[in-house]
Scaffold this motif. Structure first.
Motif, short mmCIF file in Angstrom:
data_model
loop_
_atom_site.label_atom_id
_atom_site.label_comp_id
_atom_site.label_asym_id
_atom_site.label_seq_id
_atom_site.Cartn_x
_atom_site.Cartn_y
_atom_site.Cartn_z
N ARG A 5 0.86 -1.18 0.00
CA ARG A 5 0.00 0.00 0.00
C ARG A 5 0.89 1.23 0.00
NH1 ARG A 5 -5.16 -0.80 1.65
NH2 ARG A 5 -5.46 1.12 0.48
N ALA A 6 0.48 2.25 -0.74
CA ALA A 6 1.26 3.49 -0.84
C ALA A 6 0.69 4.54 0.10
CB ALA A 6 1.25 4.00 -2.28
N PHE A 7 1.50 4.97 1.05
CA PHE A 7 1.11 5.98 2.02
C PHE A 7 1.85 7.29 1.74
CE2 PHE A 7 -0.04 2.09 4.03
CZ PHE A 7 -1.11 2.38 4.85
N SER A 8 1.34 8.33 2.34
CA SER A 8 1.98 9.64 2.27
C SER A 8 2.06 10.23 3.67
CB SER A 8 1.18 10.58 1.36
OG SER A 8 1.60 11.92 1.50
N ILE A 9 3.27 10.57 4.10
CA ILE A 9 3.48 11.22 5.39
C ILE A 9 4.01 12.62 5.13
CG2 ILE A 9 4.77 11.18 7.56
CD1 ILE A 9 4.89 8.15 7.34
N GLN A 10 3.40 13.59 5.77
CA GLN A 10 3.83 14.98 5.60
C GLN A 10 3.99 15.66 6.94
OE1 GLN A 10 1.29 17.10 2.87
NE2 GLN A 10 1.49 15.55 1.26
N VAL A 11 4.87 16.63 6.97
CA VAL A 11 5.06 17.48 8.15
C VAL A 11 4.98 18.93 7.68
CG1 VAL A 11 6.63 18.23 9.97
CG2 VAL A 11 6.51 15.80 9.34
N HIS A 12 4.18 19.74 8.38
CA HIS A 12 4.23 21.17 8.14
C HIS A 12 4.29 21.88 9.48
CE1 HIS A 12 -0.10 21.20 9.15
NE2 HIS A 12 0.04 22.50 9.33
N ALA A 33 8.07 15.71 3.39
CA ALA A 33 7.10 14.84 2.71
C ALA A 33 7.77 13.53 2.33
CB ALA A 33 6.54 15.52 1.47
N ILE A 34 7.16 12.42 2.72
CA ILE A 34 7.56 11.10 2.26
C ILE A 34 6.41 10.59 1.41
CG2 ILE A 34 8.27 8.77 2.91
CD1 ILE A 34 9.10 9.85 5.62
N ASP A 35 6.62 10.55 0.10
CA ASP A 35 5.50 10.25 -0.80
C ASP A 35 6.05 9.72 -2.13
OD1 ASP A 35 3.07 10.08 -1.99
OD2 ASP A 35 2.67 12.23 -2.03
N PRO A 36 5.92 8.40 -2.38
CA PRO A 36 5.18 7.43 -1.57
C PRO A 36 6.06 6.71 -0.55
CG PRO A 36 5.80 6.44 -3.65
CD PRO A 36 6.32 7.86 -3.69
N LEU A 37 5.38 6.21 0.49
CA LEU A 37 5.97 5.28 1.44
C LEU A 37 5.25 3.96 1.24
CD1 LEU A 37 7.71 4.72 4.07
CD2 LEU A 37 5.60 5.18 5.32
#
Length: 729
Positions: A428-435, A515-519
């Protein structure tokens, strides 16, 4: 808001709710929510706290006071301005919406009941004061009509409140009540002519089902139904069954007397199904939020913490070059230093170099434009996947460069990054972001690439429990995937990546965006295929190392390893919630005399509440350092503790110290107190003080040796107060 205070007071007068204090902050300059909450924490007359919030000025102070207050007194909060204001200084709607989502995440972490309107504020206040505390978020609905039941079920689904599936034994018992097939379903429609006896029998049958904890009872006026008789039976049942009951008597004059009876009996009662469901949702979330409140996330792992030096050097080097956006290769290096698995990436500056890099990497490869300022490589036409030949690499290089230059002529292109092509058909492809939020600092969000569910947000620091909650609350269905894939999704790997991202933003205040996209996550674990990091100057010189965060993480930098005179190794470190068993073992080994000297009363055992109080702390306003060593069985053993807590004046701290009997006279108490004093001084407190029994000569000598002044106690002649100024020393 003075107007809100007037409304609440008028409502309270007619609803038998009393107030110990009503405080309107208005346009204050030096008094904020933090100071007000600190006062209310110590106010013995205050049992519950209601907050109407317009804006937060000092997030760290606000969150620290809020979390401390919520540990001992339920807090119900209503916030205005969720969608911004229509003025020139207001943020746009999108930013206002994002800010509100972040605020909601902060309140969940603080253990607060957040309501959305003034009616919900009143309902939640009344329900909590009546002792209505559902602990599960699932519900059974019983009604004498399908319409009201369906309205309640719809609102429950809107809010994510689950409806319990009834067990087969419960279904059989309900069907024996006679008549209608719908009696075996949830929502349960008893029919318009349902009598008080039918209500009673149905509730008793549901009470036998272990899966049923909470019940919403709905009644609408009917010629053959006596609302008062049904209400009286519900009141009697509430004292007999284990279920948490909530009532909705719909209508006006015909049900007014019955509604009043239910209210007088302390049962939450409403006139609309939607309002009843909203109350249940709000109060049931309270207990879940309390679980999150008790989580103390632990900064970077010990291994990652030791490696932050390399990450800091990388960031400082880039800032010295006036660079702010890291390349994919640099971003991945930063992630790797915190233990996040990443694909190996090499940048090719021209097509020829790309051929050799691809050959060395091994086919198939993926190629992506290396242009750090581009937020999305895919949308820019800068990604080519699954390339299997040198001819394909040559063509892809030129195609990527030409496409990106056409779409973004202003972009600075460094070349093309080349990495192994990941073929993980079950992943599965996840997206982790930090702002960085303007009020609450770093915020972590999680999304699933192939799901329509909205992203969910959490404030760092995270531990595995908080990471698991972020996954579950954000996308319970999407994160699990189809049944065939559910067992292949390594949730532990996703949790660990989230914790590692949290460690990174805790320890590196320069990170503005990530941003980690995709994980990709599958049964084999996690791997980040692409990453992007943006940095800036971070904190001013001399700032607290965690001043960029709204919630203070576990202070790893306070861990110290040393040896006493006979060579035995000792570690001093801040306490963690996981230390509950260590603390209990330590207390059991203390002599009766040492216990009395520490607590100034005879204590045979520590209650669960005391254990939680000693191990679950807010590092921003209190500190507890424990000393540990390795026991004969090879396990960690606690041998001493020094702690301080914020005093009522808000500017000084009160300490307590205890050392195991077998470890006294080895300098352990002096070492613990020295470290504790240094923490308090660095926090900017004016003084540290404590109360010592007058006959505790050893402790008094130790305090004098540490520079404390011994004074008479203002209230108890058997005690001495020892005080040490901290500022200017």
């Amino acid at each position: 808001s003075g107007a809100m205070c007037s409304v609440v007071l008028d409502w309270a007068q007619t609803n038998d709710v009393g107030f110990s204090s009503v405080i309107s902050l208005g346009g204050t300059v030096d008094i904020d929510f933090g100071e007000t909450l600190e006062y209310l924490i110590h106010d013995v007359q205050t049992r519950y706290i209601l907050l109407y919030v317009d804006q937060v000025r000092n997030a760290r102070h606000f969150m620290s006071a809020l979390r401390s207050a919520a540990r001992v007194k339920p807090i119900i909060l209503l916030k205005a301005g969720r969608h911004g204001r229509d003025d020139n200084n207001a943020p746009d709607a999108d930013n206002a919406g994002l800010a509100d989502v972040v605020f909601d995440a902060a309140m969940r972490r603080a253990g607060v009941v957040r309501v959305q309107n003034i009616d919900q504020l009143f309902f939640a206040t009344k329900a909590l004061s009546c002792g209505f505390r559902p602990r599960e978020d699932s519900l059974v609905i019983v009604s004498n009509g399908s319409g009201p039941a369906d309205l309640a079920a719809d609102r429950a689904k809107d809010l994510g409140t689950g409806l319990v599936s009834l067990g087969s034994a419960t279904v059989a018992a309900l069907e024996r009540l006679g008549g209608r097939e719908r009696r075996s379903h949830n929502p349960l429609d008893l029919g318009g002519e349902a009598s008080a006896k039918l209500y009673r029998d149905a509730i008793l049958a549901l009470a036998e089902d272990a899966a049923v904890s909470n019940l919403l009872v709905i009644l609408s006026p009917h010629a053959l139904v006596d609302p008062v008789e049904v209400a009286q039976d519900i009141i009697d049942l509430a004292a007999q069954v284990r279920l948490k009951l909530c009532c909705c008597w719909m209508g006006g004059g015909q049900v007014a007397e019955a509604r009043a009876l239910l209210a007088q009996a302390g049962l939450p009662v409403f006139s609309s199904p939607e309002a009843a469901i909203e109350l249940f949702h709000n109060i049931s979330r309270f207990h879940h939020s309390q679980t999150l409140l008790l989580q103390t996330a632990g900064g970077a792992s010990a291994t990652a913490y030791r490696r932050t030096g390399g990450a800091r050097v990388l960031i400082e080097t880039l800032l010295n070059q006036r660079r702010h956006t890291l390349s994919a290769m640099e971003s991945k290096a930063l992630l790797r230093s915190f233990g996040i698995p990443v694909t190996h990436t090499t940048v090719a500056r021209d097509a020829t170099e790309a051929l050799f890099v691809a050959e060395q990497t091994g086919f198939p490869v993926a190629m992506k434009v290396d242009a750090p300022e581009l937020a999305s490589k895919s949308e820019s036409g800068g990604v080519r996947l699954n390339l299997n030949t040198t001819e394909a690499v040559w063509s892809a290089y030129h195609d990527i460069i030409d496409t990106v230059r056409l779409r973004h002529p202003e972009a600075q292109i460094n070349g093309v990054s080349i990495e192994p092509y990941l073929y993980r058909p079950q992943a599965r492809a996840f997206s982790i972001q930090v702002h960085r939020d303007a009020i609450f600092g770093p915020v972590i969000s999680l999304g699933v690439q192939d799901a329509s569910a909205a992203r969910t947000f959490a404030l760092p620091p995270l531990n595995t429990v908080l990471a698991r909650d972020l996954i579950d609350s954000a996308m319970p269905a999407a994160a699990q995937g189809p049944r065939s894939q559910a067992g292949m999704l390594n949730r532990a790997a996703l949790e660990q990546v989230l914790v590692s991202v949290s460690d990174l933003v805790c320890e590196l205040p320069w990170v503005r965006e990530l941003a980690i996209d995709p994980l990709f996550i599958d049964a084999d674990g996690a791997i980040a295929a692409d990453a992007r990091v943006v940095i800036d100057q971070g904190l001013p010189a001399g700032s607290d190392r965690y001043a960029h965060m709204a919630i203070h993480p576990y202070p790893l930098h306070l861990i110290q390893d040393w040896k006493i005179g006979d060579g035995r190794a000792v570690r001093t470190r801040p306490v963690r919630p996981e230390d509950a068993q260590l603390l209990l073992g330590f207390f059991e080994r203390l002599s009766a005399e040492t216990r009395f000297m520490r607590f100034m009363e005879e204590i045979e055992a520590l209650s669960p509440a005391l254990v939680a109080r000693f191990t679950q702390i807010d590092y921003d306003r209190e500190m507890a350092l424990i000393a540990t060593t390795t026991g004969e069985d090879g396990a960690e053993q606690m041998i001493g503790s020094a702690r301080y807590a914020l005093a009522e004046d808000g500017g000084s701290v009160e300490f307590a110290l205890v050392v195991a009997d077998a470890w006294q006279r080895y300098g352990l108490g002096r070492r613990l107190m020295g470290a504790l004093i240094e923490v308090a001084r660095n926090k900017g407190y004016r003084a540290i003080f404590g109360d010592v029994l007058g006959k505790n000569a050893k402790m008094l000598r130790l305090m004098q040796g540490l520079g404390f002044t011994v004074q008479p106690h203002p209230e108890d002649s058997a005690l001495r107060r020892v005080v040490k100024p901290l500022l200017g020393k």
